[in-house]
Scaffold this active site. Structure first.
Site, PDB file in Angstrom:
ATOM      1  N   SER A  15       0.831  -1.216   0.000  1.00 23.92           N
ATOM      2  CA  SER A  15       0.000   0.000   0.000  1.00 23.92           C
ATOM      3  C   SER A  15       0.862   1.262   0.000  1.00 23.92           C
ATOM      4  CB  SER A  15      -0.998  -0.002   1.159  1.00 23.92           C
ATOM      5  OG  SER A  15      -0.347   0.237   2.383  1.00 23.92           O
ATOM      6  N   ARG A  68      22.975 -14.473   2.765  1.00 21.65           N
ATOM      7  CA  ARG A  68      22.413 -13.127   2.691  1.00 21.65           C
ATOM      8  C   ARG A  68      23.130 -12.270   1.645  1.00 21.65           C
ATOM      9  NH1 ARG A  68      18.963 -10.501   6.317  1.00 21.65           N
ATOM     10  NH2 ARG A  68      18.835 -12.194   7.792  1.00 21.65           N
ATOM     11  N   MET A  93      10.699  -6.717   4.297  1.00 26.25           N
ATOM     12  CA  MET A  93      10.928  -7.310   5.613  1.00 26.25           C
ATOM     13  C   MET A  93      12.213  -8.159   5.672  1.00 26.25           C
ATOM     14  SD  MET A  93       8.424  -5.781   6.914  1.00 26.25           S
ATOM     15  CE  MET A  93       8.039  -6.390   8.546  1.00 26.25           C
ATOM     16  N   HIS A 112       8.948   3.114   8.621  1.00 24.24           N
ATOM     17  CA  HIS A 112       8.787   2.248   9.794  1.00 24.24           C
ATOM     18  C   HIS A 112       7.531   2.690  10.543  1.00 24.24           C
ATOM     19  CE1 HIS A 112       9.850  -0.359  13.084  1.00 24.24           C
ATOM     20  NE2 HIS A 112       9.604   0.636  13.917  1.00 24.24           N
ATOM     21  N   ASP A 148      16.380   0.310  11.697  1.00 24.77           N
ATOM     22  CA  ASP A 148      15.418   1.357  12.104  1.00 24.77           C
ATOM     23  C   ASP A 148      16.101   2.512  12.832  1.00 24.77           C
ATOM     24  OD1 ASP A 148      13.416  -0.264  11.042  1.00 24.77           O
ATOM     25  OD2 ASP A 148      12.989  -1.234  12.948  1.00 24.77           O
ATOM     26  N   GLU A 177       1.182   7.042   7.006  1.00 24.48           N
ATOM     27  CA  GLU A 177       2.319   6.555   6.204  1.00 24.48           C
ATOM     28  C   GLU A 177       2.160   6.996   4.753  1.00 24.48           C
ATOM     29  OE1 GLU A 177       3.666   2.475   6.661  1.00 24.48           O
ATOM     30  OE2 GLU A 177       2.579   2.283   8.544  1.00 24.48           O
TER      31      GLU A 177
HETATM   32  C1  GAR Z   1       3.826  -0.723   6.670  1.00 29.53           C
HETATM   33  O1  GAR Z   1       3.083  -0.433   7.808  1.00 29.53           O
HETATM   34  C2  GAR Z   1       5.290  -0.393   6.886  1.00 29.53           C
HETATM   35  O2  GAR Z   1       5.490   0.731   7.678  1.00 29.53           O
HETATM   36  C3  GAR Z   1       5.743  -1.651   7.593  1.00 29.53           C
HETATM   37  O3  GAR Z   1       5.106  -2.700   6.920  1.00 29.53           O
HETATM   38  C4  GAR Z   1       3.870  -2.229   6.400  1.00 29.53           C
HETATM   39  C5  GAR Z   1       3.830  -2.543   4.937  1.00 29.53           C
HETATM   40  O4  GAR Z   1       2.571  -2.247   4.417  1.00 29.53           O
HETATM   41  N1  GAR Z   1       7.169  -1.778   7.537  1.00 29.53           N
HETATM   42  C6  GAR Z   1       7.878  -2.371   8.477  1.00 29.53           C
HETATM   43  O5  GAR Z   1       7.379  -2.891   9.459  1.00 29.53           O
HETATM   44  C7  GAR Z   1       9.364  -2.382   8.232  1.00 29.53           C
HETATM   45  N2  GAR Z   1      10.042  -2.913   9.359  1.00 29.53           N
HETATM   46  P1  GAR Z   1       2.386  -2.044   2.854  1.00 29.53           P
HETATM   47  O6  GAR Z   1       2.978  -3.288   2.184  1.00 29.53           O
HETATM   48  O7  GAR Z   1       0.899  -1.975   2.670  1.00 29.53           O
HETATM   49  O8  GAR Z   1       3.087  -0.786   2.461  1.00 29.53           O
END
Ligand code: GAR
Length: 219
Positions: A15, A68, A93, A112, A148, A177
């Site tokens: 998103s 990695r 992730m 984040h 982070d 966000e």
């Molecule tokens: C979001 O809330 C982002 O901030 C978080 O994952 C979600 C992804 O949503 N990111 C983390 O937690 C990074 N450590 P999205 O795929 O709908 O953008």
């Protein structure tokens, strides 16, 4: 204006990716989204990116086992092949090694779902509720080797209500966000974010509305 060639890295629904793609539809937006890369073949955002007419790639970390660096070299090759200038992590992730981070100094940003430095890592919404936080939110920052932790570009705040659930809070944070990530990328791509003593300084004028999201903007 030459728009900066930008890649978005995702692991899931995308998103935030969609919010960036939508912002970049405006030809005056300083970043052009030219590639979406997922580390999971089942990332829902891949289809959304393809529907938006974007090129997509999969670099599946599982096919590299525990290696990695091999995964990251493959990722780097894809980014280089597309002459990428800015990398946006959007729900990506995977932890990145210092080697990969060093390939993108002040050119890789992450979002984040917390008000950093609070609540680094996972399950931020549950932890914010459990900690009794009155305020929560999201942060866009430059990526540094420590998770982070890089200089903060933009931050959006939301209230935490006494009877909040994790999912209600997550939805409130996600909405913010989608506002701060396009703003942060706009500023980075137009070269208006300078890092000074570990902090971001925003150059040039910003609106009052934008200033509320930008700790580094002149007051
Ligand atoms: C979001 O809330 C982002 O901030 C978080 O994952 C979600 C992804 O949503 N990111 C983390 O937690 C990074 N450590 P999205 O795929 O709908 O953008």
């Amino acid at each position: 204006m030459v728009r900066k060639r930008t890649a978005i890295l995702i692991s899931g629904r995308g998103s935030n990716m969609t919010a960036l793609i939508e912002a970049a539809r405006d030809p005056s937006y300083p970043a052009e989204i030219v590639l979406v890369v997922a580390n999971r073949p089942d990332a829902g955002g891949l289809q959304r990116a393809a529907e938006a007419g974007l090129e997509t790639a999969i670099v599946d970390h599982k096919s590299f086992g525990k290696d990695r660096e091999a995964f990251e070299h493959a990722l780097q090759e894809v980014l280089q092949a597309h002459r990428i200038e800015i990398v946006c992590l959007a729900g990506f992730m995977r932890l990145l090694t210092a080697w990969f981070v060093a390939q993108w100094p002040e050119r890789m940003v992450n979002i984040h779902p917390a008000l950093l430095p609070d609540f680094k890592g996972l399950d931020t919404h549950r932890r914010a509720i459990e900690a009794g936080a009155k305020e929560h939110g999201a942060t866009v920052h430059f990526v540094v080797p420590e998770m982070d932790s890089g200089p903060v570009i933009a931050q959006g705040r939301v209230p935490v209500f006494a009877d909040d659930t994790e999912s209600a809070l997550a939805a409130r944070v996600l909405a913010i966000e989608h506002r701060i990530y396009p703003l942060a990328l706009k500023l980075v791509a137009s070269g208006r974010v300078r890092v000074e003593n570990g902090r971001c300084v925003i150059e040039g004028p910003v609106s009052n509305q934008e200033a509320a999201f930008l700790p580094g903007a002149a007051q």
